[in-house]
Design an enzyme around this catalytic site. Structure first.
Site, short mmCIF file in Angstrom:
data_model
loop_
_atom_site.label_atom_id
_atom_site.label_comp_id
_atom_site.label_asym_id
_atom_site.label_seq_id
_atom_site.Cartn_x
_atom_site.Cartn_y
_atom_site.Cartn_z
N VAL A 24 -11.17 3.24 -3.65
CA VAL A 24 -10.66 2.46 -4.92
C VAL A 24 -11.52 1.37 -5.29
CG1 VAL A 24 -8.82 1.34 -6.46
CG2 VAL A 24 -8.26 3.13 -4.73
N HIS A 55 -10.31 -5.09 -3.27
CA HIS A 55 -8.83 -5.38 -2.72
C HIS A 55 -9.05 -5.94 -1.27
CE1 HIS A 55 -9.78 -1.14 -2.22
NE2 HIS A 55 -9.25 -1.10 -1.38
N HIS A 92 -7.04 -5.56 2.03
CA HIS A 92 -5.90 -5.20 2.81
C HIS A 92 -5.62 -6.33 3.91
CE1 HIS A 92 -6.72 -0.68 2.23
NE2 HIS A 92 -8.17 -1.19 2.03
N ASN A 128 -13.02 -3.22 2.18
CA ASN A 128 -13.98 -2.10 2.47
C ASN A 128 -14.86 -2.27 1.20
OD1 ASN A 128 -12.31 -1.23 4.64
ND2 ASN A 128 -11.18 -0.07 3.56
N ASP A 139 0.74 -1.15 0.02
CA ASP A 139 0.09 -0.12 -0.06
C ASP A 139 0.94 1.16 0.13
OD1 ASP A 139 -3.26 0.62 1.03
OD2 ASP A 139 -1.72 2.21 1.00
N ILE A 140 0.38 2.10 -0.85
CA ILE A 140 1.31 3.43 -0.91
C ILE A 140 1.22 4.47 0.46
CG2 ILE A 140 -0.39 5.06 -1.83
CD1 ILE A 140 1.50 5.67 -3.99
P1 5GP Z 1 -9.78 1.46 0.06
O1 5GP Z 1 -9.83 2.71 1.13
O2 5GP Z 1 -10.53 1.54 -1.20
O3 5GP Z 1 -10.27 -0.01 0.71
O4 5GP Z 1 -8.14 1.34 -0.09
C1 5GP Z 1 -7.59 1.76 -1.03
C2 5GP Z 1 -5.98 1.82 -0.80
O5 5GP Z 1 -5.27 1.92 -1.96
C3 5GP Z 1 -5.34 2.74 0.35
O6 5GP Z 1 -5.10 2.20 1.35
C4 5GP Z 1 -4.52 3.61 -0.54
O7 5GP Z 1 -3.40 3.99 0.12
C5 5GP Z 1 -4.22 2.79 -1.84
N1 5GP Z 1 -3.62 3.21 -2.86
C6 5GP Z 1 -4.34 3.99 -3.44
N2 5GP Z 1 -3.73 4.55 -4.55
C7 5GP Z 1 -2.83 3.66 -4.75
C8 5GP Z 1 -1.40 3.61 -5.63
O8 5GP Z 1 -1.41 4.31 -6.65
N3 5GP Z 1 -0.62 2.69 -5.12
C9 5GP Z 1 -0.57 1.84 -4.21
N4 5GP Z 1 0.54 1.01 -3.96
N5 5GP Z 1 -1.57 1.98 -3.44
C10 5GP Z 1 -2.54 2.81 -3.43
#
Ligand code: 5GP
Length: 112
Positions: free
Chosen positions: A97, A101, A103, A88, A31-32
């Protein structure tokens, strides 16, 4: 078909990611914005916007994502201490996103 997201670009290697696992069906990368010392995202290469959009035909794929989370936790050395696997779903669930996915995070004591 759902809309393309940043994760499609990571799958296509159009933008870089720190990939920790890949096979024909799934991809896992760091995760970034990590919320723990180990924080990986495990995604299907197939575009599925939310868990609500998954079908019975995706059952094996979802199971593969879960088992890969466990395998990667073992490889990262956090399996015995413990870790968290979380998906999520939609805005109310904190999804940002819209490409499903998992986590997988750990490496510190997680509250709650
Ligand atoms: P969500 O809130 O949708 O469950 O989590 C999306 C996750 O994707 C977040 O933890 C965010 O930090 C990660 N993320 C978003 N854009 C990128 C990216 O371009 N690269 C990586 N490695 N992680 C990303």
């Amino acid at each position: 078909m759902s809309e393309e997201t940043i994760f499609d670009k990571i799958i296509a290697k159009q933008i870089p990611a720190d990939i920790v696992y890949e096979d024909e069906q799934i991809l896992a990368f760091k995760d970034i914005a990590p919320k723990a010392p180990v924080h990986y995202l495990i995604i299907p290469k197939k575009r599925i916007a939310t868990l609500n959009d998954a079908n019975p035909e995706d059952q094996a794929l979802l199971g593969h994502m879960m088992l890969t989370a466990s395998k990667l936790a073992t490889e990262a050395g956090i399996a015995e201490d413990g870790y968290r696997v979380q998906m999520n779903v939609n805005k109310g669930g904190g999804q940002v996103v819209f490409h499903i996915h998992l986590h997988m995070f750990g490496g510190r004591q997680l509250a709650e």
